[in-house]
Design a protein around this motif. Structure first.
Motif, PDB file in Angstrom:
ATOM      1  N   THR A  44      18.358  11.046  89.800  1.00 29.66           N
ATOM      2  CA  THR A  44      19.227  11.901  90.603  1.00 29.66           C
ATOM      3  C   THR A  44      20.693  11.594  90.340  1.00 29.66           C
ATOM      4  O   THR A  44      21.518  12.504  90.187  1.00 29.66           O
ATOM      5  N   ILE A  45      21.022  10.308  90.263  1.00 34.51           N
ATOM      6  CA  ILE A  45      22.406   9.913  89.968  1.00 34.51           C
ATOM      7  C   ILE A  45      22.822  10.411  88.587  1.00 34.51           C
ATOM      8  O   ILE A  45      23.982  10.783  88.367  1.00 34.51           O
ATOM      9  N   GLY A  46      21.863  10.437  87.655  1.00 37.89           N
ATOM     10  CA  GLY A  46      22.164  10.901  86.306  1.00 37.89           C
ATOM     11  C   GLY A  46      22.573  12.360  86.239  1.00 37.89           C
ATOM     12  O   GLY A  46      23.101  12.816  85.220  1.00 37.89           O
ATOM     13  N   ILE A  47      22.340  13.098  87.314  1.00 42.23           N
ATOM     14  CA  ILE A  47      22.752  14.504  87.374  1.00 42.23           C
ATOM     15  C   ILE A  47      24.253  14.625  87.642  1.00 42.23           C
ATOM     16  O   ILE A  47      24.889  15.606  87.233  1.00 42.23           O
ATOM     17  N   VAL A  48      24.836  13.629  88.313  1.00 46.11           N
ATOM     18  CA  VAL A  48      26.221  13.709  88.772  1.00 46.11           C
ATOM     19  C   VAL A  48      27.208  14.053  87.645  1.00 46.11           C
ATOM     20  O   VAL A  48      28.040  14.953  87.807  1.00 46.11           O
ATOM     21  N   PRO A  49      27.166  13.361  86.477  1.00 47.79           N
ATOM     22  CA  PRO A  49      28.131  13.705  85.425  1.00 47.79           C
ATOM     23  C   PRO A  49      28.016  15.149  84.959  1.00 47.79           C
ATOM     24  O   PRO A  49      29.028  15.793  84.666  1.00 47.79           O
ATOM     25  N   HIS A  50      26.793  15.669  84.888  1.00 46.44           N
ATOM     26  CA  HIS A  50      26.608  17.054  84.446  1.00 46.44           C
ATOM     27  C   HIS A  50      27.136  18.035  85.492  1.00 46.44           C
ATOM     28  O   HIS A  50      27.750  19.051  85.151  1.00 46.44           O
ATOM     29  N   LEU A  51      26.899  17.710  86.743  1.00 41.37           N
ATOM     30  CA  LEU A  51      27.422  18.559  87.814  1.00 41.37           C
ATOM     31  C   LEU A  51      28.947  18.537  87.813  1.00 41.37           C
ATOM     32  O   LEU A  51      29.597  19.583  87.935  1.00 41.37           O
ATOM     33  N   ALA A  52      29.522  17.346  87.643  1.00 42.82           N
ATOM     34  CA  ALA A  52      30.979  17.222  87.604  1.00 42.82           C
ATOM     35  C   ALA A  52      31.555  17.985  86.416  1.00 42.82           C
ATOM     36  O   ALA A  52      32.598  18.643  86.525  1.00 42.82           O
TER      37      ALA A  52
END
Length: 203
Positions: free
Chosen positions: A43-51
């Motif tokens: 789930t945390i690994g999604i953060v850079p893509h969302l940003a």
């Protein structure tokens, strides 16, 4: 929050991918706590893509084959590394109780990298999130962040659910070495297949 967004996001998160495979492997090898940690890492690994999507960097990625290829092949290399570790009992399916278990930080770190090194996620968010932001929305960035947060919450719940199911059958799997060998080879092959699929992905 539209029902269309929730249904689509749920379908995407339920679909098997690298994150699901890694979370399942963590649950089978180290139990429910490891599976929850793996789900959190994915789930945390999604953060850079969302940003990247919110900041507009995903659009650059979509129009820059060089940047896309660098991330893509880094992701391929990492998936092959995870596959090798799984096959040789040093990675996701390490179950030797006498060996030092991987720390939660290591489990989460691997899960984070599995998602970070997948440029398709940035492309997905770039194509997916704007569809649910009205053109007249006075705060489109805030809206996209809200949608992204809901997507991440769904990801964690679904992945943790997969991991908990895997942990529930862990004892039955570990008590049968032949099944464990089959599972190890299956997971390693799946990681290799996903790596090959990513390698042939193009903009």
């Amino acid at each position: 929050m539209s029902i269309e967004f929730l249904v689509t996001a749920l379908i995407v998160t339920v679909s098997p991918g690298t994150g699901v495979l890694y979370t399942l492997a963590a649950g089978l090898s180290r139990g429910w706590r490891a599976s929850v940690v793996a789900a959190l890492g994915c789930t945390i690994g999604i953060v850079p893509h969302l940003a990247a999507t919110v900041l507009g960097l995903a659009a650059l990625l979509h129009t820059s084959p060089v940047v896309f290829d660098v991330l893509k092949y880094a992701g391929v290399a990492y998936l092959l590394y995870v596959a090798w570790g799984t096959l040789t009992e040093r990675g996701a399916l390490q179950v030797d109780e006498a060996a030092s278990p991987p720390s939660p930080v290591r489990i989460a770190g691997t899960a984070v990298l599995v998602n970070i090194l997948n440029p398709k996620l940035s492309i997905f968010f770039l194509a997916f999130l704007p569809q649910f932001v009205a053109a007249a929305d006075p705060a489109p960035v805030a809206r996209m962040l809200e949608l992204g947060a809901v997507f991440m919450a769904l990801t964690f719940v679904v992945f943790a659910g997969y991991g908990l199911v895997a942990a529930a059958v862990r004892d039955k799997v570990l008590s049968r070495p032949s099944v464990l060998r089959w599972m190890r080879r299956t997971f390693a092959g799946a990681f290799v297949a996903l790596g090959v699929k990513l390698a042939f992905t193009s903009l």
